[in-house]
Design a protein around this motif. Sequence first.
Motif, PDB file in Angstrom:
ATOM      1  N   SER A   2      -7.541  -6.754 -10.045  1.00 15.35           N
ATOM      2  CA  SER A   2      -6.609  -7.411  -9.303  1.00 15.35           C
ATOM      3  C   SER A   2      -5.771  -5.935  -8.671  1.00 15.35           C
ATOM      4  CB  SER A   2      -5.537  -8.122  -9.992  1.00 15.35           C
ATOM      5  OG  SER A   2      -4.903  -7.428 -10.982  1.00 15.35           O
ATOM      6  N   GLU A   3      -4.759  -6.338  -7.522  1.00 16.21           N
ATOM      7  CA  GLU A   3      -3.918  -5.117  -7.255  1.00 16.21           C
ATOM      8  C   GLU A   3      -2.861  -4.840  -8.238  1.00 16.21           C
ATOM      9  OE1 GLU A   3      -1.892  -6.068  -3.664  1.00 16.21           O
ATOM     10  OE2 GLU A   3      -3.739  -6.218  -2.319  1.00 16.21           O
ATOM     11  N   ARG A   4      -2.508  -5.638  -9.147  1.00 17.09           N
ATOM     12  CA  ARG A   4      -1.390  -5.276 -10.326  1.00 17.09           C
ATOM     13  C   ARG A   4      -2.582  -4.334 -11.147  1.00 17.09           C
ATOM     14  NH1 ARG A   4       1.555 -10.075 -12.940  1.00 17.09           N
ATOM     15  NH2 ARG A   4       2.513 -10.054 -10.805  1.00 17.09           N
ATOM     16  N   MET A  45     -13.809   0.214  -7.989  1.00 15.06           N
ATOM     17  CA  MET A  45     -13.295   0.324  -6.502  1.00 15.06           C
ATOM     18  C   MET A  45     -14.348  -0.188  -5.632  1.00 15.06           C
ATOM     19  SD  MET A  45     -10.530   1.958  -6.589  1.00 15.06           S
ATOM     20  CE  MET A  45      -9.649   3.046  -7.555  1.00 15.06           C
ATOM     21  N   ARG A  46     -15.344  -0.356  -5.807  1.00 10.29           N
ATOM     22  CA  ARG A  46     -16.598  -1.268  -5.059  1.00 10.29           C
ATOM     23  C   ARG A  46     -16.195  -2.584  -5.018  1.00 10.29           C
ATOM     24  NH1 ARG A  46     -22.022  -0.472  -2.916  1.00 10.29           N
ATOM     25  NH2 ARG A  46     -22.759  -2.558  -2.517  1.00 10.29           N
ATOM     26  N   GLY A  47     -15.712  -3.210  -6.063  1.00  9.35           N
ATOM     27  CA  GLY A  47     -15.257  -4.474  -5.855  1.00  9.35           C
ATOM     28  C   GLY A  47     -14.204  -4.943  -4.958  1.00  9.35           C
ATOM     29  N   ILE A  48     -13.329  -3.942  -4.995  1.00 12.68           N
ATOM     30  CA  ILE A  48     -12.200  -3.849  -3.972  1.00 12.68           C
ATOM     31  C   ILE A  48     -12.709  -3.971  -2.512  1.00 12.68           C
ATOM     32  CG2 ILE A  48     -10.170  -2.848  -2.803  1.00 12.68           C
ATOM     33  CD1 ILE A  48      -9.563  -1.553  -5.560  1.00 12.68           C
ATOM     34  N   PRO A  57      -2.896  -1.210  -3.073  1.00 12.33           N
ATOM     35  CA  PRO A  57      -1.775  -0.458  -2.620  1.00 12.33           C
ATOM     36  C   PRO A  57      -1.495   0.808  -3.771  1.00 12.33           C
ATOM     37  CG  PRO A  57      -1.045  -2.030  -3.950  1.00 12.33           C
ATOM     38  CD  PRO A  57      -2.519  -2.649  -4.066  1.00 12.33           C
ATOM     39  N   ALA A  58      -2.444   1.240  -4.320  1.00  7.95           N
ATOM     40  CA  ALA A  58      -2.561   2.039  -5.747  1.00  7.95           C
ATOM     41  C   ALA A  58      -2.054   3.421  -5.063  1.00  7.95           C
ATOM     42  CB  ALA A  58      -3.947   2.256  -6.262  1.00  7.95           C
ATOM     43  N   LEU A  59      -2.186   3.849  -3.782  1.00 12.67           N
ATOM     44  CA  LEU A  59      -1.740   5.150  -3.284  1.00 12.67           C
ATOM     45  C   LEU A  59      -0.680   4.888  -2.284  1.00 12.67           C
ATOM     46  CD1 LEU A  59      -5.175   7.175  -3.306  1.00 12.67           C
ATOM     47  CD2 LEU A  59      -3.260   7.072  -4.973  1.00 12.67           C
ATOM     48  N   ARG A  60      -0.056   3.973  -2.133  1.00 14.40           N
ATOM     49  CA  ARG A  60       0.813   3.635  -1.155  1.00 14.40           C
ATOM     50  C   ARG A  60       1.999   4.990  -1.334  1.00 14.40           C
ATOM     51  NH1 ARG A  60       3.434  -1.655  -1.933  1.00 14.40           N
ATOM     52  NH2 ARG A  60       1.327  -2.206  -1.019  1.00 14.40           N
ATOM     53  N   GLY A  61       2.266   5.436  -0.075  1.00 12.78           N
ATOM     54  CA  GLY A  61       3.249   6.414  -0.236  1.00 12.78           C
ATOM     55  C   GLY A  61       2.487   8.205  -0.721  1.00 12.78           C
ATOM     56  N   LYS A  84      -7.249   5.239   3.147  1.00 15.49           N
ATOM     57  CA  LYS A  84      -6.557   4.235   3.560  1.00 15.49           C
ATOM     58  C   LYS A  84      -6.810   2.830   3.058  1.00 15.49           C
ATOM     59  CE  LYS A  84      -6.573   6.247   8.263  1.00 15.49           C
ATOM     60  NZ  LYS A  84      -6.900   5.949   9.798  1.00 15.49           N
ATOM     61  N   THR A  85      -7.568   2.582   2.344  1.00 18.56           N
ATOM     62  CA  THR A  85      -8.004   1.342   1.378  1.00 18.56           C
ATOM     63  C   THR A  85      -7.256   1.237   0.366  1.00 18.56           C
ATOM     64  OG1 THR A  85     -10.121   1.215   2.269  1.00 18.56           O
ATOM     65  CG2 THR A  85      -9.712   0.234   0.201  1.00 18.56           C
ATOM     66  N   LEU A  86      -6.645   2.441  -0.276  1.00 21.85           N
ATOM     67  CA  LEU A  86      -6.059   2.527  -1.294  1.00 21.85           C
ATOM     68  C   LEU A  86      -4.480   2.740  -0.830  1.00 21.85           C
ATOM     69  CD1 LEU A  86      -7.694   4.654  -3.850  1.00 21.85           C
ATOM     70  CD2 LEU A  86      -7.496   2.167  -3.960  1.00 21.85           C
TER      71      LEU A  86
END
Length: 330
Positions: A2-4, A45-48, A57-61, A84-86
């Motif tokens: 999950s994103e969380r 990450m492959r699951g994502i 959103p792990a690397l947002r910003g 970009k995926t992150l």
Amino acid sequence: MSERAIEARPSAAAGATAWRHHHLLDVDTLSRDEIELVLDTAAEMRGILERSVPRAPALRGVAVVTLFYEASTRTRVSFELAAKTLGADVVNVSATGSSIEKGESLVDTVRTIERLGARVIVMRHASAGAPYLAARNTAASLVNGGDGWHAHPTQALLDAFTIRRHLGRVDGLRIAIVGDILHSRVARSNAWLLTTLGAQVVLCGPPPMLPPGMGGVAEDDLLPPVQVTTDLDAALRGADAVMALRIQLERMGTSEAPVSRAYARDYGLTVARLQELAPRALVLHPGPMNEGVEISPDVAHGAASLVEEQVQNGVAVRMAVLYLVTGKGA
């Protein structure tokens, strides 16, 4: 995942192993547990990437800059897609069209990119050791996307990830790397990483393309003690995986360049030669391929070939690396 969960820590499968590196310059400084951490994180990450909407959103910003002094398709695009995926902000810089053409030094370029807000710099350079110089002169995380003949750490990681995904392990496998070993950063990084994971690695190629060695063991400061041979059939015999390498014509003089037809005859991977491999053996190639030279078309696109999957896995592995060097896995 999950994103969380990814915002918290995706590496539960890796137990108590912690990522301790601000940069990723090569794989020879990574412990077996750290390599396994990257591979386990890449699996998540492959699951994502397999979601209908592959985003997290792990690397947002976070600003990620790719700084490429050499041409690239697979490495550059996969790092951009990974970032970009992150959710990262991505800027691409190449030598052409930048202040590098005006004579700006590597150190000044890296410092400028950092001051502009980059938190991660992914760099490819024709000179071995250039990423180490850059890393000493920036507070940003520096990820080596390939430097000269020296190293290509994320390629080795994605190769190991691909092998483990299909065979369930790397430990105890026999893996042959065939081709222009001397000029190949891929061969060097793979030799270090695969042997650290417990594989038996054999390097094979014509004498001018092999590192110095006596008694069949490499004698090269940039290599671990791996087997070296000019006998292709012996190298392939019983191997669980074979990786073909292209001839690095851009890194050798005209007098060194072999005749393609002779090379294909003596060292090209063909269907007939694959009979020497172990059952269910895998065929890999880091690309770009020269079909009909180091690998025949029917092998390159045959049932044993994982070349296209290597490209796909590169995005997941580079997502894992970006996630870890930014401290998200701490």
